[in-house]
Design an enzyme around this catalytic site. Sequence first.
Site, short mmCIF file in Angstrom:
data_model
loop_
_atom_site.label_atom_id
_atom_site.label_comp_id
_atom_site.label_asym_id
_atom_site.label_seq_id
_atom_site.Cartn_x
_atom_site.Cartn_y
_atom_site.Cartn_z
N GLU A 76 30.72 20.40 -17.54
CA GLU A 76 31.77 20.47 -18.49
C GLU A 76 32.48 21.06 -17.63
OE1 GLU A 76 28.83 23.62 -20.85
OE2 GLU A 76 28.16 21.95 -21.88
N GLU A 116 24.81 19.71 -23.81
CA GLU A 116 23.80 19.93 -22.60
C GLU A 116 22.80 19.18 -22.47
OE1 GLU A 116 24.70 22.71 -23.63
OE2 GLU A 116 26.27 23.62 -21.86
N PHE A 166 26.41 28.07 -17.06
CA PHE A 166 25.62 29.06 -16.97
C PHE A 166 23.91 29.24 -16.53
CE2 PHE A 166 30.01 30.40 -17.65
CZ PHE A 166 30.47 31.90 -17.47
N ASP A 196 22.07 30.16 -18.25
CA ASP A 196 21.43 31.05 -19.08
C ASP A 196 21.35 29.81 -19.99
OD1 ASP A 196 22.32 33.90 -19.63
OD2 ASP A 196 23.08 32.77 -18.52
N PHE A 197 22.03 28.35 -20.25
CA PHE A 197 22.44 27.46 -21.22
C PHE A 197 20.69 26.91 -20.66
CE2 PHE A 197 27.46 27.97 -20.39
CZ PHE A 197 27.30 29.18 -21.15
N ILE A 198 19.82 26.62 -19.55
CA ILE A 198 19.45 25.78 -19.61
C ILE A 198 18.25 26.37 -20.95
CG2 ILE A 198 17.23 26.05 -18.00
CD1 ILE A 198 18.35 26.10 -15.86
N HIS A 246 25.38 35.85 -20.29
CA HIS A 246 25.49 34.57 -19.27
C HIS A 246 25.08 35.26 -17.94
CE1 HIS A 246 27.68 33.39 -22.98
NE2 HIS A 246 28.68 32.51 -22.19
#
Lengths: 344, 326
Positions: free
Chosen positions: B29, B60, B83, B85-87, B129
């Site tokens: 992104e 994602e 980030f 965290d987006f995993i 984040h």
Amino acid sequence: MATAKDRAPAPAALGLNDDIGEEKRLALYRSQIRLREAEQRAYDLFLQNLVKGTSHLSLGQEAIAAGFAEAMQKGDLSFCTYRGHAHTLARGVPVEKVLGELMQRDNGLMRGKGGSMHLTSEEHGVMGSYAIIGAHLPIACGAAWRAQYKGHKDVSVCFFGDGTTNIGAFHEALNFAAVWKLPVVFVCENNLYMEYTPIADVTAVPQPAADRASAYGLERILIDGNDADVVYRTAQKAFAKARAGEGPSLIECITYRHSGHSRADPGKYRPEGELEKWKERDPIKIYRERLKQFGISEDQMSDIDTEVRKEVDDATEACKAAPIPPVDILTTDVYADGGWAWRN
Amino acid sequence: MPEITYRDAVIRGIAQEMARDPDVVFLGEDVAKAGGVFKATVGLYEQFGPLRVRDTPISEQAILGAAMGAAMTGLKPIAEIMFSDFIAVCFDYIANEFPKSRYMSNGQTKCPLVVRTGNGAGSRFGAQHSQSVENWCMMIPGLKVVAPSSPRDVIGLLAAAVRDPDPVIFFEHKSLYATKGEVPDGEIVDTLGTAKVLRPGKDATILALALMVPRALEAAERLKAEHGIDAEVVDVRSLVPLDMQTILGSVAKTHRLFTVEENPRLCGWGAEIVSIVADEAFYELDGPPVRITTPHIPLPAADNLEDIVLPTPDRIVETVRRSLES
């Protein structure tokens, strides 16, 4: 609903050879019979406690697997779901390899390391069967991206059920494929039930895939998934579009599974008479009538039936005689070095 | 030797590998035309063009799924998850797909890809984040997990990750992007699964990762100067494969073990290492191993609060001093 006879073109008007032709029709018939026989055998072996774990059968949905696989070329890639036996067999994987995996024997396609839900045979273009709903739609996009990037002409074909249309990965993949104009064909097998719940009860639109196509700038394609000729023609058109660099297609095939969702499911949630009504529209029944209209004799068909049954019988015996997987494969192929070491 | 930033090292590492191998492609992104939200991919789009450096939608799952499909069929993708965290929204690929396809297919399926992601606290972004989530990935058989602390390691380990035939999750620390370090000219390729002794010492072993490495080094200098304690600092660098030989060797020399972990306490990477040391080098230890971690809470946004919860040089110095004196 119109019967197959009503819809079939008059053979006299067509002659005995239309756009599909006798050779391809015989291949479509043989494939459907092979899928039917192999999966019925899988069910019988389950009843004998010889198929372990779970299994999700495509009985009644054979026209879709056969129609797409017969339209695919060598090098085209199939991405399947946990209901993937039929799609795997339809690409030419030997019955013994599939039954062996279901029976968790050493002669199985993955030597028992994957099981029924993860059939994979890259040499046949079967790039895996994925048991997390929706996961393989983005993966098929990636394979198609590679084709686009490298200038390869293969198509990635991704099969999934109606239930998949309600998960996020479906929508992410459709948008992604459309924006990047990828050579991928998404095939929704709408068998009317997600697992036990009617798909209509949990979906905002009547046709779970076709009615979403416009959201991604795609044509609405809704076909009879029990007529192998219709499936085959639709597949050819979508593949030609993909190979021409004109982007993805989303095809919804209406069908019906004759068995429950998985081996644990007797399918008691279905209204009385529904299964019987759909058995009248059994893809194999429809196709036998079609072949007759095109001048193919009962004898020719029963010769194919006999040959297929022999393959399935021989495969069954080979699997019963095959050893269980050796313990030494437990720790192989975790990493690319062939082993499982995570530390020194 | 010339100095460059950790941020520019990311750019240089990706560029080095893309220039070397046309099968290396990069997606994520805002990574192409915008050069990345952390400006860690600036210039790659201009250098390698729109077919190799591609902006994606905010999807994602599509990013990681597409990377996997491309990797299975012959490319060597680098995917960015902005980030770490987006995993959590694409964890299926990290937990179920990348690491299991080779095993389930009895070795048929390959998955040579790299997921780069901005990890860690210090930016006052709050609990969604700022996390250190390397332990989310460390626990999964089939993955490799790397977290560099210096510009030179960014280039070398990123190159090693791209060339590795397995899926590698590559954690870049957001608070290190602006830091500088010496980097030699020319190609740099490091080795996954190797820890590095950054400061030799004889009294205590301090293990650290990513942002905790410079903090551990600062603490070690102060322990020496203020308390006469000679600490050895080991940059773990790679959680999988894990270089236990270097760690066990250091413990055998110092007989005391401290881990400095940014992750919340439960199931942090240090817990696994401490358990291995207890198992294999218990009689080398002159005292209990001590884990210095973020407490088991979500991260606060306010700067004074965030500063309190992350391990600091002060906390490391105090913990090591008290442990050694007791």
